[in-house]
Design a protein around this motif. Structure first.
Motif, PDB file in Angstrom:
ATOM      1  N   LEU A  42     -37.575 -31.386 -12.443  1.00 33.72           N
ATOM      2  CA  LEU A  42     -37.112 -32.478 -12.383  1.00 33.72           C
ATOM      3  C   LEU A  42     -37.158 -33.413 -11.367  1.00 33.72           C
ATOM      4  CD1 LEU A  42     -33.401 -31.296 -13.582  1.00 33.72           C
ATOM      5  CD2 LEU A  42     -34.734 -33.304 -14.592  1.00 33.72           C
ATOM      6  N   LEU A  43     -37.305 -32.967 -10.028  1.00 38.98           N
ATOM      7  CA  LEU A  43     -37.626 -33.704  -8.849  1.00 38.98           C
ATOM      8  C   LEU A  43     -39.132 -34.329  -9.016  1.00 38.98           C
ATOM      9  CD1 LEU A  43     -36.067 -32.057  -5.656  1.00 38.98           C
ATOM     10  CD2 LEU A  43     -35.534 -34.408  -6.643  1.00 38.98           C
ATOM     11  N   THR A  44     -39.939 -33.545  -9.514  1.00 40.81           N
ATOM     12  CA  THR A  44     -41.280 -33.980  -9.472  1.00 40.81           C
ATOM     13  C   THR A  44     -41.284 -35.020 -10.588  1.00 40.81           C
ATOM     14  OG1 THR A  44     -42.090 -31.823  -9.070  1.00 40.81           O
ATOM     15  CG2 THR A  44     -43.657 -33.298 -10.503  1.00 40.81           C
ATOM     16  N   GLY A  45     -40.632 -34.894 -11.670  1.00 36.01           N
ATOM     17  CA  GLY A  45     -40.479 -36.028 -12.949  1.00 36.01           C
ATOM     18  C   GLY A  45     -39.814 -37.239 -12.271  1.00 36.01           C
ATOM     19  N   GLY A  46     -38.744 -37.041 -11.401  1.00 34.73           N
ATOM     20  CA  GLY A  46     -38.141 -38.351 -10.524  1.00 34.73           C
ATOM     21  C   GLY A  46     -39.054 -38.915  -9.865  1.00 34.73           C
ATOM     22  N   ALA A  47     -39.863 -38.282  -9.036  1.00 29.39           N
ATOM     23  CA  ALA A  47     -40.665 -38.930  -8.162  1.00 29.39           C
ATOM     24  C   ALA A  47     -41.934 -39.449  -8.890  1.00 29.39           C
ATOM     25  CB  ALA A  47     -41.539 -37.823  -7.035  1.00 29.39           C
ATOM     26  N   LEU A  48     -42.519 -39.026  -9.904  1.00 30.93           N
ATOM     27  CA  LEU A  48     -43.378 -39.592 -10.732  1.00 30.93           C
ATOM     28  C   LEU A  48     -42.965 -40.882 -11.447  1.00 30.93           C
ATOM     29  CD1 LEU A  48     -44.916 -36.663 -12.805  1.00 30.93           C
ATOM     30  CD2 LEU A  48     -46.168 -38.142 -10.976  1.00 30.93           C
ATOM     31  N   PRO A  97     -34.983 -37.805 -15.446  1.00 29.49           N
ATOM     32  CA  PRO A  97     -34.731 -38.695 -14.337  1.00 29.49           C
ATOM     33  C   PRO A  97     -35.092 -40.149 -14.840  1.00 29.49           C
ATOM     34  CG  PRO A  97     -36.021 -36.909 -13.696  1.00 29.49           C
ATOM     35  CD  PRO A  97     -35.848 -36.755 -15.298  1.00 29.49           C
ATOM     36  N   GLY A  98     -35.975 -40.245 -15.802  1.00 25.40           N
ATOM     37  CA  GLY A  98     -36.233 -41.649 -15.991  1.00 25.40           C
ATOM     38  C   GLY A  98     -35.328 -42.417 -16.855  1.00 25.40           C
ATOM     39  N   SER A  99     -34.368 -41.501 -17.751  1.00 28.01           N
ATOM     40  CA  SER A  99     -33.262 -42.196 -18.579  1.00 28.01           C
ATOM     41  C   SER A  99     -32.203 -42.916 -17.689  1.00 28.01           C
ATOM     42  CB  SER A  99     -32.703 -41.196 -19.427  1.00 28.01           C
ATOM     43  OG  SER A  99     -32.035 -40.024 -18.480  1.00 28.01           O
ATOM     44  N   LEU A 103     -31.660 -47.087 -17.170  1.00 27.11           N
ATOM     45  CA  LEU A 103     -30.422 -47.600 -17.356  1.00 27.11           C
ATOM     46  C   LEU A 103     -29.850 -48.436 -16.290  1.00 27.11           C
ATOM     47  CD1 LEU A 103     -28.091 -44.754 -19.165  1.00 27.11           C
ATOM     48  CD2 LEU A 103     -28.927 -46.933 -20.177  1.00 27.11           C
ATOM     49  N   GLN A 104     -30.262 -47.960 -15.035  1.00 28.46           N
ATOM     50  CA  GLN A 104     -30.002 -48.714 -13.734  1.00 28.46           C
ATOM     51  C   GLN A 104     -30.513 -50.091 -13.874  1.00 28.46           C
ATOM     52  OE1 GLN A 104     -28.619 -46.681 -10.251  1.00 28.46           O
ATOM     53  NE2 GLN A 104     -30.461 -47.640  -9.057  1.00 28.46           N
ATOM     54  N   GLN A 105     -31.777 -49.951 -14.211  1.00 20.98           N
ATOM     55  CA  GLN A 105     -32.713 -51.080 -14.453  1.00 20.98           C
ATOM     56  C   GLN A 105     -32.064 -51.997 -15.249  1.00 20.98           C
ATOM     57  OE1 GLN A 105     -37.207 -50.509 -14.952  1.00 20.98           O
ATOM     58  NE2 GLN A 105     -36.919 -51.757 -16.708  1.00 20.98           N
ATOM     59  N   ALA A 106     -31.651 -51.836 -16.411  1.00 23.65           N
ATOM     60  CA  ALA A 106     -31.362 -52.589 -17.561  1.00 23.65           C
ATOM     61  C   ALA A 106     -29.942 -53.278 -17.324  1.00 23.65           C
ATOM     62  CB  ALA A 106     -31.488 -51.669 -18.937  1.00 23.65           C
ATOM     63  N   PRO A 365     -31.612 -45.688  -2.446  1.00 26.31           N
ATOM     64  CA  PRO A 365     -32.419 -46.936  -2.128  1.00 26.31           C
ATOM     65  C   PRO A 365     -33.343 -47.400  -3.081  1.00 26.31           C
ATOM     66  CG  PRO A 365     -32.452 -45.237  -0.071  1.00 26.31           C
ATOM     67  CD  PRO A 365     -32.028 -44.658  -1.711  1.00 26.31           C
ATOM     68  N   THR A 366     -33.583 -48.706  -3.009  1.00 19.57           N
ATOM     69  CA  THR A 366     -34.777 -49.064  -3.809  1.00 19.57           C
ATOM     70  C   THR A 366     -35.897 -48.338  -4.013  1.00 19.57           C
ATOM     71  OG1 THR A 366     -33.676 -51.335  -3.724  1.00 19.57           O
ATOM     72  CG2 THR A 366     -35.939 -51.234  -4.588  1.00 19.57           C
ATOM     73  N   GLY A 367     -36.429 -48.106  -5.040  1.00 14.38           N
ATOM     74  CA  GLY A 367     -37.604 -47.160  -5.365  1.00 14.38           C
ATOM     75  C   GLY A 367     -37.284 -45.861  -5.430  1.00 14.38           C
ATOM     76  N   TYR A 368     -35.888 -45.266  -5.128  1.00 18.89           N
ATOM     77  CA  TYR A 368     -35.660 -43.800  -5.324  1.00 18.89           C
ATOM     78  C   TYR A 368     -34.603 -43.616  -6.243  1.00 18.89           C
ATOM     79  CZ  TYR A 368     -38.040 -42.931  -0.776  1.00 18.89           C
ATOM     80  OH  TYR A 368     -38.812 -42.587   0.121  1.00 18.89           O
ATOM     81  N   ALA A 369     -34.531 -44.567  -7.464  1.00 18.71           N
ATOM     82  CA  ALA A 369     -33.543 -44.211  -8.600  1.00 18.71           C
ATOM     83  C   ALA A 369     -34.110 -42.986  -9.387  1.00 18.71           C
ATOM     84  CB  ALA A 369     -33.556 -45.200  -9.484  1.00 18.71           C
ATOM     85  N   GLY A 370     -35.328 -42.758  -9.740  1.00 13.83           N
ATOM     86  CA  GLY A 370     -35.829 -41.434 -10.322  1.00 13.83           C
ATOM     87  C   GLY A 370     -35.565 -40.406  -9.439  1.00 13.83           C
TER      88      GLY A 370
END
Length: 438
Positions: A42-48, A97-99, A103-106, A365-370
């Protein structure tokens, strides 16, 4: 579908074992292999997602998950099914993580974002609770392969709609993936989840369980050391010192521990003690499913007026009262007496999910949502595994089945009460301003 695939397989594996001629060990890998890879990556998916863009990585995950589901449905032997399940777990780790990041972006406005997180939580709660019911229906009518085939139309539709309707995500290409840290946390989570799963079967003091737990602790120490020394850490340690992020992640661990422990032990009680079939067990769990259907969405709508802290506190109190009521209902309560506790646990958990999710995501912070989404969902997966393992241990080691069940519910109520205290201390009353980029 990602969350559904954690629970839907439980009622299908006995049939899979008979048709494919697999051993008990093979059945365990079919069930747990998906969860281990899902939690570990999961953390790898969020970082990617943060580095390459959340929409791109989300779409990759949907494609991998859908193709792996097809491979599961077409498997002709246990080995190919296990491999396909492992790949399916990797796809799931890219999706979740992307989901939340998308949502936060939209929905940048706090009230709209709360409603979106509420709907996300409702879907997750429905999927988790409805898995046994849907699995029982599919296995008894169409066969076990349809447990995986139903993912195909959903995956294709999701991929098409995401590409058409979701805006491309900002990339942070300068962010390093820090592969040593990624490997350390993946191995740590996988070993810890495996240890918790095996503890329910082997006992907490089994040498294999102790070895996996010890190695997991070593990996955790290596991860923290690496993050302190890395120029661009995947999960800056200072983020965990944030009350909103660290507290929200801990709350997620606690309510998943209590809720999934309740679902697991209730399922065993219904089937082994009361003689229910897999389908009847799914129907018996419907009170919890019904409440999760709208509790998160209701919480998301109320947050604009009340803020998140009162809602998380109220949800955890309701859920704690439900499990405490089950524990106090006696050694062999009739099913009607269990309806209210299940409804309270389902409602309270989903009612608190929106606020805890928003607490973690807003603190990122910005850039760490995933990464924030991955942290939150990793702790929830660990909580789920711990709840199932501890519930199984209580049922296996107690003087009688009823005592073990009541003890498990009592521990779950205590976990909910602990979450109440954390929510009061850590969850912001209102959404705070977005932190600057770390």
């Amino acid at each position: 579908m990602v969350i559904l695939d954690v629970t839907i397989i439980n009622v299908a594996v006995p049939v899979v074992g008979r048709e494919l001629g697999t051993s008990l060990t093979g059945i365990q890998w079919i069930t747990d292999g998906y969860t281990l890879v899902f939690a570990g990556l999961l953390l790898t998916g969020g970082a990617l997602g943060d580095r390459l863009g959340s929409r791109r990585v989300f779409c990759w995950g949907v494609a991998v998950f859908t193709l792996a589901s097809l491979a599961c449905a077409l498997a002709q032997n246990p080995a190919s099914l296990v491999v396909a399940r492992l790949v399916e777990g990797a796809g799931a780790a890219l999706i979740v993580p992307g989901s939340l990041a998308l949502l936060q972006q939209a929905y940048p406005a706090p009230d709209a974002r709360s409603r979106a997180f509420g709907l996300w939580g409702s879907m997750a709660g429905i999927a988790a609770s409805a898995g046994p019911l849907l699995g029982g229906l599919l296995v008894t009518t169409l066969g076990w392969r349809w447990v995986f085939l139903i993912n195909l139309p959903v995956g294709v539709a999701c991929l098409a709609l995401t590409l058409r309707c979701v805006a491309p995500s900002r990339r942070h290409a300068a962010r390093s993936l820090d592969w040593p840290a990624q490997c350390a946390v993946a191995v740590m989570v996988a070993l810890l989840t495996a240890a918790l799963n095996e503890a329910g079967r082997r006992g907490w003091f089994d040498p294999a369980v102790l070895a996996m737990a010890g190695l997991s602790a070593v990996c955790a120490a290596a991860f923290v050391l690496r993050e302190q020394l890395a120029r661009m850490p995947v999960l800056p340690v200072r983020l965990l010192r944030s009350r909103a992020m660290g507290g929200g992640a801990a709350i997620g661990l606690l309510f998943n521990f209590a809720f999934y422990g309740m679902v697991f032990t209730a399922s065993l009680d219904f089937q082994r003690q009361r003689g229910y079939s897999a389908l009847e067990t799914g129907v018996a769990l419907l009170p919890a499913v019904v409440m999760t259907t709208f509790a998160s969405a209701l919480s998301g709508r109320l947050a604009r007026r009340t803020g998140h802290r009162p809602l998380v506190v109220a949800g955890m109190l309701v859920a704690a009262a439900g499990l405490a009521g089950w524990a106090a209902a006696g050694p062999n309560p009739s099913y009607p007496l269990l309806v209210a506790p299940m409804m309270a646990a389902g409602f309270g958990t989903s009612f608190a999910l929106t606020g805890s999710t928003s607490s973690v995501m807003t603190a990122a912070p910005t850039g760490y949502a995933g990464t924030a989404s991955a942290l939150f969902n990793t702790t929830r997966q660990i909580g789920s595994a711990a709840g199932v393992a501890l519930g199984g241990t209580f049922l296996a080691t107690a003087a009688d089945y009823g005592t073990g069940l009541r003890l498990s519910m009592g521990i779950g109520a205590l976990a909910y009460f602990t979450a109440v205290v954390l929510a009061w201390l850590c969850v912001p009353a209102q959404d705070a301003a977005k932190p600057s980029e770390a």
